[in-house]
Design a protein around this motif. Structure first.
Motif, PDB file in Angstrom:
ATOM      1  N   GLY A   1     -16.892  -4.273   8.945  1.00  0.00           N
ATOM      2  CA  GLY A   1     -15.834  -3.498   8.319  1.00  0.00           C
ATOM      3  C   GLY A   1     -15.530  -4.036   6.933  1.00  0.00           C
ATOM      4  N   MET A   2     -14.499  -3.472   6.297  1.00  0.00           N
ATOM      5  CA  MET A   2     -14.200  -3.819   4.911  1.00  0.00           C
ATOM      6  C   MET A   2     -12.767  -4.285   4.680  1.00  0.00           C
ATOM      7  SD  MET A   2     -16.090  -0.638   2.951  1.00  0.00           S
ATOM      8  CE  MET A   2     -17.742  -0.089   3.412  1.00  0.00           C
ATOM      9  N   THR A   3     -11.946  -4.378   5.724  1.00  0.00           N
ATOM     10  CA  THR A   3     -10.514  -4.569   5.463  1.00  0.00           C
ATOM     11  C   THR A   3      -9.840  -5.736   6.184  1.00  0.00           C
ATOM     12  OG1 THR A   3      -9.937  -2.997   7.213  1.00  0.00           O
ATOM     13  CG2 THR A   3     -10.167  -2.113   4.973  1.00  0.00           C
TER      14      THR A   3
ATOM     15  N   ARG B   1     -11.238 -10.155  -4.098  1.00  0.00           N
ATOM     16  CA  ARG B   1      -9.864 -10.047  -3.617  1.00  0.00           C
ATOM     17  C   ARG B   1      -9.158 -11.395  -3.671  1.00  0.00           C
ATOM     18  NH1 ARG B   1     -11.536  -6.526   1.837  1.00  0.00           N
ATOM     19  NH2 ARG B   1     -13.131  -5.316   0.744  1.00  0.00           N
ATOM     20  N   GLU B   2      -7.854 -11.353  -3.935  1.00  0.00           N
ATOM     21  CA  GLU B   2      -7.045 -12.564  -3.830  1.00  0.00           C
ATOM     22  C   GLU B   2      -6.870 -12.895  -2.348  1.00  0.00           C
ATOM     23  OE1 GLU B   2      -6.058 -14.529  -6.115  1.00  0.00           O
ATOM     24  OE2 GLU B   2      -6.476 -13.347  -7.925  1.00  0.00           O
ATOM     25  N   LYS B   3      -7.189 -14.124  -1.965  1.00  0.00           N
ATOM     26  CA  LYS B   3      -7.266 -14.460  -0.553  1.00  0.00           C
ATOM     27  C   LYS B   3      -6.205 -15.434  -0.071  1.00  0.00           C
ATOM     28  CE  LYS B   3     -12.194 -13.482  -0.363  1.00  0.00           C
ATOM     29  NZ  LYS B   3     -13.493 -13.830   0.240  1.00  0.00           N
TER      30      LYS B   3
ATOM     31  N   SER C   1       0.820  -1.211   0.000  1.00  0.00           N
ATOM     32  CA  SER C   1       0.000   0.000   0.000  1.00  0.00           C
ATOM     33  C   SER C   1       0.851   1.258   0.000  1.00  0.00           C
ATOM     34  CB  SER C   1      -0.912   0.033   1.225  1.00  0.00           C
ATOM     35  OG  SER C   1      -1.864  -0.992   1.175  1.00  0.00           O
ATOM     36  N   ASP C   2       2.026   1.190   0.604  1.00  0.00           N
ATOM     37  CA  ASP C   2       2.903   2.355   0.739  1.00  0.00           C
ATOM     38  C   ASP C   2       4.259   1.832   1.200  1.00  0.00           C
ATOM     39  OD1 ASP C   2       3.924   4.959   1.140  1.00  0.00           O
ATOM     40  OD2 ASP C   2       2.004   5.683   1.893  1.00  0.00           O
TER      41      ASP C   2
ATOM     42  N   THR D   1      -9.048  -2.599  -3.325  1.00  0.00           N
ATOM     43  CA  THR D   1      -7.777  -2.492  -4.045  1.00  0.00           C
ATOM     44  C   THR D   1      -6.558  -2.498  -3.125  1.00  0.00           C
ATOM     45  OG1 THR D   1      -7.771  -0.053  -4.090  1.00  0.00           O
ATOM     46  CG2 THR D   1      -8.900  -1.199  -5.901  1.00  0.00           C
ATOM     47  N   VAL D   2      -6.773  -2.563  -1.819  1.00  0.00           N
ATOM     48  CA  VAL D   2      -5.631  -2.718  -0.916  1.00  0.00           C
ATOM     49  C   VAL D   2      -4.859  -3.972  -1.337  1.00  0.00           C
ATOM     50  CG1 VAL D   2      -4.945  -3.285   1.442  1.00  0.00           C
ATOM     51  CG2 VAL D   2      -6.680  -1.533   1.049  1.00  0.00           C
ATOM     52  N   PRO D   3      -3.549  -3.875  -1.538  1.00  0.00           N
ATOM     53  CA  PRO D   3      -2.763  -5.052  -1.959  1.00  0.00           C
ATOM     54  C   PRO D   3      -2.421  -5.939  -0.756  1.00  0.00           C
ATOM     55  CG  PRO D   3      -1.347  -3.130  -1.857  1.00  0.00           C
ATOM     56  CD  PRO D   3      -2.738  -2.640  -1.543  1.00  0.00           C
TER      57      PRO D   3
END
Length: 294
Positions: free
Chosen positions: A185-187, A114-116, A36-37, A65-67
Motif C-alpha cells: 500500500g501507499m499510506t 514524506r516527513e516521518k 486532510s479534512d 501529500t497526505v499531511p
C-alpha cells in the motif's frame, strides 16, 4: 482508567455509521498545517468516535501529500486513545484474495518523500518500532471482522511504497519472493510511526483490492478494478467499525504493550538543551513527557 476515544483513519464513507449520535464536523488547527479534512466526531454505543478521511473528502490528497503529522496531531488533540487505520492494499499471497482483510503486524517502509517524525533538531527522540502495531487493538479488529463474516487473515507484512504509480513487475516479484511481504500500500507509513511517537495505540486493517501485478492469471492493476472491489469492501469496513465500541468498552486501562508510554525512554535531548519552539509544537503530541520543559 481513562475514557476510550476511537480514531478511525480511512475512506470518506467510513463515518456513515448507523447509530452515530451527536455527530458533527470539527476543524482542528495544528502546528504541522491543516489535516486532510475536518474530523467527524460522534458517540456510538457510549464511546466517542473520531473519523478522519485520510485523503480528504473527494480524495484530494495523493499518498505523498497526505499531511500525516497534522492528521495524527489532530486525532491526539481530540482525545483519541486508540487508532484503527483502514486502507486499500494489493496482495502478494494467493490466499489473501481481493475482498479479504489482513490485520497487519509489520511494515517495510519504502517511502522517501514524506516527513516521518514530529521530532527534529533541538528535540530528538527515537521510539521503538520493533512491533509497530498494538496487539490489543489487532485482537479487537480481528474479532470484529470475524463477527461480520469477513475473511480475515491475522498477521502480515505491509510494504509501504511511495506511489502514486503502482509497482513494476520486477518490484512486485522482489517484494513477494525475496522480501516475503504480504500486502502493499501507499499510506500506512509514516502514519504508524507518527502514531507511536504520539503514544497512540495503532492497528492496521488492510483491505485487499487486487493481486498487484505478480499474479500470472490476473490482469495488471487497473484503477477501475480496484474501485469496484473498494465499493464491496466499504460495507464490510463499516460493519467492522460499528462493532469496535462494544468490543473496546467506554473505559480504558493502560495499554499492556506500552504503546501509550512509548516516549518514556525515547527522548534523548536534555531538558536544558531543548528548543523552546519545538517543545511548543510538540505540546499535544508529547506534552505528557515535556510538561514544564523548555
Amino acid at each position: 482508567m481513562t475514557q476510550t476515544t476511537i480514531g478511525i483513519i480511512g475512506g470518506s464513507g467510513l463515518y456513515a455509521i448507523e447509530g452515530l449520535e451527536s455527530a458533527e464536523w470539527v476543524s482542528v488547527e495544528t502546528p504541522w498545517g491543516a489535516p486532510s479534512d475536518q474530523l467527524f466526531t460522534g458517540m456510538l454505543d457510549g464511546v466517542r468516535m473520531v473519523f478522519l478521511p485520510r485523503h480528504g473528502r473527494g480524495h484530494v490528497h495523493t499518498p505523498s501529500t497526505v499531511p500525516y503529522r497534522a492528521n495524527i496531531h489532530a486525532l491526539k488533540a481530540l482525545g483519541v486513545t486508540d487508532v484503527f487505520s483502514l486502507s486499500a492494499t494489493g496482495s502478494f499471497r494467493e490466499e489473501m484474495a481481493p475482498g479479504d482483510f489482513v490485520i497487519v503486524d509489520q511494515f517495510i517502509d519504502r517511502t522517501f518523500a514524506r516527513e516521518k517524525s514530529f521530532f527534529g533538531p533541538g528535540l530528538v527522540a527515537h521510539v521503538s518500532l520493533a512491533h509497530p502495531t498494538c496487539p490489543r487493538l489487532s485482537d479487537v479488529a480481528e474479532e470484529a471482522a470475524k463477527a461480520e463474516g469477513i475473511n480475515v487473515h491475522r498477521g502480515g507484512t505491509y510494504l509501504a511504497m511511495e506511489g502514486p504509480q503502482f509497482s513494476t513487475l520486477a518490484e512486485s516479484k522482489l517484494y513477494r519472493e525475496v522480501w516475503n511481504c504480504d500486502v502493499i500500500g501507499m499510506t500506512n507509513m509514516p502514519e504508524a510511526k507518527l502514531a507511536r511517537e504520539a503514544e497512540l495505540c495503532y492497528a492496521s486493517v488492510a483491505m485487499v483490492t487486487d493481486y498487484d501485478c505478480w499474479h500470472p492469471d490476473h490482469d495488471n492493476v487497473e484503477v477501475s478494478t480496484i474501485v469496484q472491489t473498494l465499493l464491496g469492501n466499504a460495507d464490510k469496513a463499516r460493519g467492522l467499525v460499528r462493532r469496535l465500541p462494544g468490543l473496546l468498552g467506554a473505559e480504558r486501562a493502560p495499554c499492556p504493550h506500552g504503546c501509550d508510554r512509548a516516549l518514556e525512554a525515547a527522548i534523548i535531548t536534555g531538558t536544558e538543551h531543548r528548543d523552546a519552539e519545538m517543545v511548543r509544537k510538540l505540546g499535544v503530541v508529547a506534552g505528557r513527557m515535556l510538561s514544564g520543559a523548555g
